[in-house]
Design a protein around this motif. Structure first.
Motif, PDB file in Angstrom:
ATOM      1  N   PRO A   7       3.930  25.096 172.475  1.00 44.63           N
ATOM      2  CA  PRO A   7       3.605  23.744 172.010  1.00 44.63           C
ATOM      3  C   PRO A   7       3.302  23.784 170.519  1.00 44.63           C
ATOM      4  O   PRO A   7       2.691  24.749 170.022  1.00 44.63           O
ATOM      5  CB  PRO A   7       2.349  23.388 172.822  1.00 44.63           C
ATOM      6  CG  PRO A   7       1.729  24.703 173.174  1.00 44.63           C
ATOM      7  CD  PRO A   7       2.836  25.715 173.239  1.00 44.63           C
ATOM      8  N   GLY A   8       3.744  22.769 169.786  1.00 44.54           N
ATOM      9  CA  GLY A   8       3.481  22.776 168.347  1.00 44.54           C
ATOM     10  C   GLY A   8       4.244  21.685 167.632  1.00 44.54           C
ATOM     11  O   GLY A   8       4.912  20.845 168.242  1.00 44.54           O
ATOM     12  N   TYR A   9       4.148  21.701 166.328  1.00 47.47           N
ATOM     13  CA  TYR A   9       4.729  20.665 165.484  1.00 47.47           C
ATOM     14  C   TYR A   9       6.108  21.092 164.959  1.00 47.47           C
ATOM     15  O   TYR A   9       6.396  22.283 164.808  1.00 47.47           O
ATOM     16  CB  TYR A   9       3.804  20.363 164.309  1.00 47.47           C
ATOM     17  CG  TYR A   9       2.493  19.723 164.713  1.00 47.47           C
ATOM     18  CD1 TYR A   9       2.395  18.343 164.879  1.00 47.47           C
ATOM     19  CD2 TYR A   9       1.366  20.505 164.947  1.00 47.47           C
ATOM     20  CE1 TYR A   9       1.193  17.749 165.251  1.00 47.47           C
ATOM     21  CE2 TYR A   9       0.156  19.925 165.319  1.00 47.47           C
ATOM     22  CZ  TYR A   9       0.082  18.551 165.475  1.00 47.47           C
ATOM     23  OH  TYR A   9      -1.104  17.971 165.854  1.00 47.47           O
ATOM     24  N   GLY A  10       6.911  20.092 164.634  1.00 52.06           N
ATOM     25  CA  GLY A  10       8.251  20.356 164.135  1.00 52.06           C
ATOM     26  C   GLY A  10       8.297  21.134 162.833  1.00 52.06           C
ATOM     27  O   GLY A  10       9.029  22.121 162.725  1.00 52.06           O
ATOM     28  N   PRO A  11       7.529  20.721 161.796  1.00 54.46           N
ATOM     29  CA  PRO A  11       7.615  21.406 160.506  1.00 54.46           C
ATOM     30  C   PRO A  11       7.129  22.852 160.534  1.00 54.46           C
ATOM     31  O   PRO A  11       7.404  23.611 159.596  1.00 54.46           O
ATOM     32  CB  PRO A  11       6.708  20.549 159.605  1.00 54.46           C
ATOM     33  CG  PRO A  11       6.696  19.206 160.246  1.00 54.46           C
ATOM     34  CD  PRO A  11       6.738  19.476 161.720  1.00 54.46           C
ATOM     35  N   THR A  12       6.391  23.243 161.584  1.00 55.38           N
ATOM     36  CA  THR A  12       5.907  24.623 161.675  1.00 55.38           C
ATOM     37  C   THR A  12       6.666  25.385 162.762  1.00 55.38           C
ATOM     38  O   THR A  12       7.546  26.182 162.464  1.00 55.38           O
ATOM     39  CB  THR A  12       4.393  24.636 161.933  1.00 55.38           C
ATOM     40  OG1 THR A  12       4.087  23.743 163.031  1.00 55.38           O
ATOM     41  CG2 THR A  12       3.626  24.193 160.711  1.00 55.38           C
ATOM     42  N   ALA A  13       6.349  25.105 164.015  1.00 63.07           N
ATOM     43  CA  ALA A  13       7.002  25.829 165.113  1.00 63.07           C
ATOM     44  C   ALA A  13       8.491  25.523 165.191  1.00 63.07           C
ATOM     45  O   ALA A  13       9.324  26.422 165.364  1.00 63.07           O
ATOM     46  CB  ALA A  13       6.319  25.481 166.431  1.00 63.07           C
ATOM     47  N   GLY A  14       8.850  24.247 165.072  1.00 60.52           N
ATOM     48  CA  GLY A  14      10.258  23.873 165.149  1.00 60.52           C
ATOM     49  C   GLY A  14      11.075  24.486 164.025  1.00 60.52           C
ATOM     50  O   GLY A  14      12.179  25.005 164.237  1.00 60.52           O
ATOM     51  N   LYS A  19      20.819  30.688 169.034  1.00 62.65           N
ATOM     52  CA  LYS A  19      21.238  29.300 169.274  1.00 62.65           C
ATOM     53  C   LYS A  19      20.018  28.392 169.247  1.00 62.65           C
ATOM     54  O   LYS A  19      18.911  28.802 169.649  1.00 62.65           O
ATOM     55  CB  LYS A  19      21.923  29.167 170.635  1.00 62.65           C
ATOM     56  CG  LYS A  19      22.301  27.714 170.993  1.00 62.65           C
ATOM     57  CD  LYS A  19      22.855  27.579 172.399  1.00 62.65           C
ATOM     58  CE  LYS A  19      23.061  26.104 172.730  1.00 62.65           C
ATOM     59  NZ  LYS A  19      24.093  25.466 171.895  1.00 62.65           N
ATOM     60  N   VAL A  20      20.223  27.167 168.784  1.00 54.97           N
ATOM     61  CA  VAL A  20      19.199  26.126 168.886  1.00 54.97           C
ATOM     62  C   VAL A  20      19.792  24.929 169.599  1.00 54.97           C
ATOM     63  O   VAL A  20      20.901  24.473 169.276  1.00 54.97           O
ATOM     64  CB  VAL A  20      18.666  25.696 167.503  1.00 54.97           C
ATOM     65  CG1 VAL A  20      17.776  24.467 167.633  1.00 54.97           C
ATOM     66  CG2 VAL A  20      17.869  26.824 166.862  1.00 54.97           C
ATOM     67  N   ALA A  21      19.084  24.436 170.597  1.00 56.02           N
ATOM     68  CA  ALA A  21      19.437  23.184 171.270  1.00 56.02           C
ATOM     69  C   ALA A  21      18.309  22.202 171.026  1.00 56.02           C
ATOM     70  O   ALA A  21      17.143  22.509 171.299  1.00 56.02           O
ATOM     71  CB  ALA A  21      19.639  23.412 172.764  1.00 56.02           C
ATOM     72  N   PHE A  22      18.644  21.036 170.531  1.00 51.49           N
ATOM     73  CA  PHE A  22      17.631  20.065 170.092  1.00 51.49           C
ATOM     74  C   PHE A  22      17.933  18.690 170.637  1.00 51.49           C
ATOM     75  O   PHE A  22      19.087  18.246 170.643  1.00 51.49           O
ATOM     76  CB  PHE A  22      17.607  20.011 168.554  1.00 51.49           C
ATOM     77  CG  PHE A  22      16.831  18.858 167.973  1.00 51.49           C
ATOM     78  CD1 PHE A  22      15.448  18.873 167.943  1.00 51.49           C
ATOM     79  CD2 PHE A  22      17.496  17.754 167.454  1.00 51.49           C
ATOM     80  CE1 PHE A  22      14.735  17.808 167.401  1.00 51.49           C
ATOM     81  CE2 PHE A  22      16.796  16.681 166.914  1.00 51.49           C
ATOM     82  CZ  PHE A  22      15.410  16.713 166.883  1.00 51.49           C
ATOM     83  N   VAL A  37      15.808  14.818 161.989  1.00 54.92           N
ATOM     84  CA  VAL A  37      15.413  16.204 162.269  1.00 54.92           C
ATOM     85  C   VAL A  37      16.636  17.046 162.619  1.00 54.92           C
ATOM     86  O   VAL A  37      16.719  18.219 162.250  1.00 54.92           O
ATOM     87  CB  VAL A  37      14.369  16.244 163.405  1.00 54.92           C
ATOM     88  CG1 VAL A  37      14.053  17.692 163.790  1.00 54.92           C
ATOM     89  CG2 VAL A  37      13.097  15.529 162.985  1.00 54.92           C
ATOM     90  N   GLY A  38      17.606  16.458 163.293  1.00 56.83           N
ATOM     91  CA  GLY A  38      18.835  17.180 163.603  1.00 56.83           C
ATOM     92  C   GLY A  38      19.537  17.677 162.356  1.00 56.83           C
ATOM     93  O   GLY A  38      20.073  18.798 162.327  1.00 56.83           O
ATOM     94  N   HIS A  39      19.540  16.868 161.302  1.00 57.11           N
ATOM     95  CA  HIS A  39      20.102  17.289 160.025  1.00 57.11           C
ATOM     96  C   HIS A  39      19.390  18.530 159.501  1.00 57.11           C
ATOM     97  O   HIS A  39      20.030  19.482 159.013  1.00 57.11           O
ATOM     98  CB  HIS A  39      19.983  16.164 158.999  1.00 57.11           C
ATOM     99  CG  HIS A  39      21.073  15.150 159.061  1.00 57.11           C
ATOM    100  ND1 HIS A  39      22.354  15.400 158.659  1.00 57.11           N
ATOM    101  CD2 HIS A  39      21.063  13.858 159.477  1.00 57.11           C
ATOM    102  CE1 HIS A  39      23.104  14.317 158.811  1.00 57.11           C
ATOM    103  NE2 HIS A  39      22.336  13.366 159.319  1.00 57.11           N
ATOM    104  N   LEU A  40      18.062  18.537 159.588  1.00 54.88           N
ATOM    105  CA  LEU A  40      17.277  19.666 159.091  1.00 54.88           C
ATOM    106  C   LEU A  40      17.585  20.943 159.871  1.00 54.88           C
ATOM    107  O   LEU A  40      17.666  22.034 159.293  1.00 54.88           O
ATOM    108  CB  LEU A  40      15.785  19.341 159.179  1.00 54.88           C
ATOM    109  CG  LEU A  40      15.280  18.172 158.326  1.00 54.88           C
ATOM    110  CD1 LEU A  40      13.807  17.904 158.608  1.00 54.88           C
ATOM    111  CD2 LEU A  40      15.495  18.455 156.841  1.00 54.88           C
TER     112      LEU A  40
END
Length: 506
Positions: free
Chosen positions: A228-235, A246-249, A255-258
């Motif tokens: 569990p966590g935030y996008g700008p850190t864990a994500g 691989k990343v599935a989002f 955020v997908g662009h990032l």
């Protein structure tokens, strides 16, 4: 999206309404089959959308925790590991056991989902049912993934087979927390991958409980790790990690662009993106108008409108436009907004104060730009994050509410003259996730379906998503597909083997 009959059936069977004082069993990170505190000792609160009150604090995963999870996953994926030596049929049995454990604890999970997300309990029950079906579907695929033999010129024998990609980072949204976890986990595990699952900070509780069931089912340590966590850190740590293959989002287009940019800067990891939508729903003049009104409204108001494929642009042919608007408003006035644990509630709370404010900003822009507010448009009650079901008529294509994803219970109704005009306007968007058409004429239905630039087209229905049918979008709605056999391909590498057939010397 559940049908009216399914929802009524669930409500009739449910004996859980009114229960809110739930024991919260898991609030820590899940790494290497153990619940552990975060390395830096950070925590964040999760809130009940229906009351605005804090439920509990949850351990916050950051970059160091992601690295710890990667090391566990890497060990689990080593060539001679228990997981790599697990037969495909046994993988299927493990996933099937997980489905049975979710079914066993479905009452608790549905209540926990409603507490943490704000959706009506009947809808949470439906989500749990779909979660079970997803695990069951992919469990059946485990020992049925086949390659090909390929006729080639010369004295060669050629064949293909599928291999797991490796370490998979999966980032899930807050609108369907448990179901989206299943959509990601099931095909990845079926194909033999290992996973680091990042939960949305708004709704981490059901995902953490699912982690306990994964351990109970018998998955080896390190195969599934939950952060569990935030996008700008864990994500971001997941997206940028050189050893994640691989990343599935699922989430916003921004955020997908990032994530895509991060993959390009690092190891060019495989990326699947299921992102935003502004789906058109075309109502032709020969449609069953009552069915069209009911279904069109349900796709916008279900799950408080927090659905990426919601048919939020409703195009109605001018001959039936006024009747359609009138009946839509009459139906909206019957929506019961309030306590998601009450059996009469049909629309719960938005997931957060922030999300509620974003929706209200869109509503204000609609009024300022000249759309007619037919009903709703304001906050509901003085406690929690509730919004009145909202309908705009006389919406024009250049308005903000017509162009941007609102992600809330706001229906915009447009008028059109001809079918070709409706198709052209429907396609005039950066998105392409879903679309629909209501008509009694099968030729017109197929004509519209063949011309809409969307990943899914629904005919005389909307937002029907099934475990065995692919789901994903065109344009800025994403890349790749989830669910169905296509979903398996997103988690597999194709290996070609070519062997020289030597001539035996007599």
């Amino acid at each position: 999206m559940a049908s009216k009959q399914q929802t009524e059936s669930l409500m009739a069977q449910c004996k859980l309404f009114g229960k809110k004082d739930l024991p919260i069993k898991y609030t820590s990170l899940f790494i290497n089959n153990e619940f552990v505190p975060s390395i830096e000792g950070n925590k964040f609160p999760t809130f009940c959308p229906a009351t605005g009150e804090k439920i509990c604090d949850v351990e916050e995963g950051r970059k160091a925790d992601v690295q710890k999870a990667v090391l566990a996953a890497k060990q689990a994926f080593e060539f001679n590991s228990v997981w790599r030596r697990t037969d495909a049929s046994q993988r299927g049995r493990l996933i099937q056991k997980l489905a049975r454990l979710v079914e066993r604890d479905s009452e608790y999970l549905s209540q926990l989902e409603t507490l943490d997300n704000g959706k009506p309990l009947a809808e949470s029950l439906n989500d749990i049912s779909d979660t079970i079906k997803c695990f069951e579907y992919y469990a059946g695929w485990s020992d049925k993934i086949e390659g090909k033999t390929i006729p080639v010129d010369g004295d060669y024998f050629a064949y293909t087979h599928y291999e797991p990609i490796g370490i998979v980072g999966q980032i899930i949204p807050w609108n369907f927390p448990l179901l989206m976890a299943a959509w990601k986990l099931a095909p990845a595990l079926t194909t033999g991958n290992v996973v680091i699952l990042k939960l949305a900070e708004q709704t981490p509780l059901t995902g953490l409980y699912l982690a306990s069931l994964i351990k109970e089912a018998g998955f080896p340590p390190g195969v599934v790790n939950v952060i569990p966590g935030y996008g700008p850190t864990a994500g971001a740590a997941i997206s940028e990690h050189m050893e994640i293959d691989k990343v599935a989002f699922t989430g916003s287009t921004e955020v997908g662009h990032l994530i895509m940019q991060a993959a390009g800067r690092t190891n060019l990891k495989n990326v699947t993106l299921e992102m935003g939508g502004k789906s058109p729903n075309i109502i032709l003049k020969d449609a069953d108008i009552d069915s069209a009104v009911e279904t069109s409204q349900a796709t916008v108001f279900y799950n408080q409108g927090e659905i990426c494929s919601s048919g939020s642009r409703t195009y109605v042919q001018e001959e039936i436009y006024e009747e359609f608007v009138r009946k839509s408003v009459e139906l909206a006035m019957k929506v019961k907004t309030g306590d998601p644990f009450h059996p009469d509630t049909t629309m719960g709370a938005q997931v957060s104060e922030e999300q509620l404010m974003k929706i209200l900003e869109h509503i204000e822009s609609g009024k300022k730009e000249g759309a007619k507010l037919e009903c709703g448009g304001s906050r509901h009650g003085d406690k929690g994050y509730f919004l009145q079901p909202t309908i705009f008529s006389n919406v024009q294509d250049d308005m903000k509410i017509a162009r941007e994803e609102i992600f809330g219970p706001v229906q915009s109704i447009f008028k059109f003259k001809t079918m070709d005009e409706a198709i052209e306007r429907a396609n005039d968007t950066k998105y392409g996730l879903g679309g629909g058409v209501f008509t009694r004429d099968i030729e017109n239905a197929m004509y519209v379906s063949s011309r809409l630039k969307t990943g899914t087209v629904w005919i005389n229905c909307f937002d029907v998503t099934l475990a065995n049918t692919p789901f994903g979008g065109y344009k800025m709605s994403g890349t790749g597909r989830e669910m169905g056999e296509e979903g398996l391909r997103q988690y597999s590498e194709v290996k070609t083997t070519i062997m020289k057939i030597a001539k035996k010397i007599s």
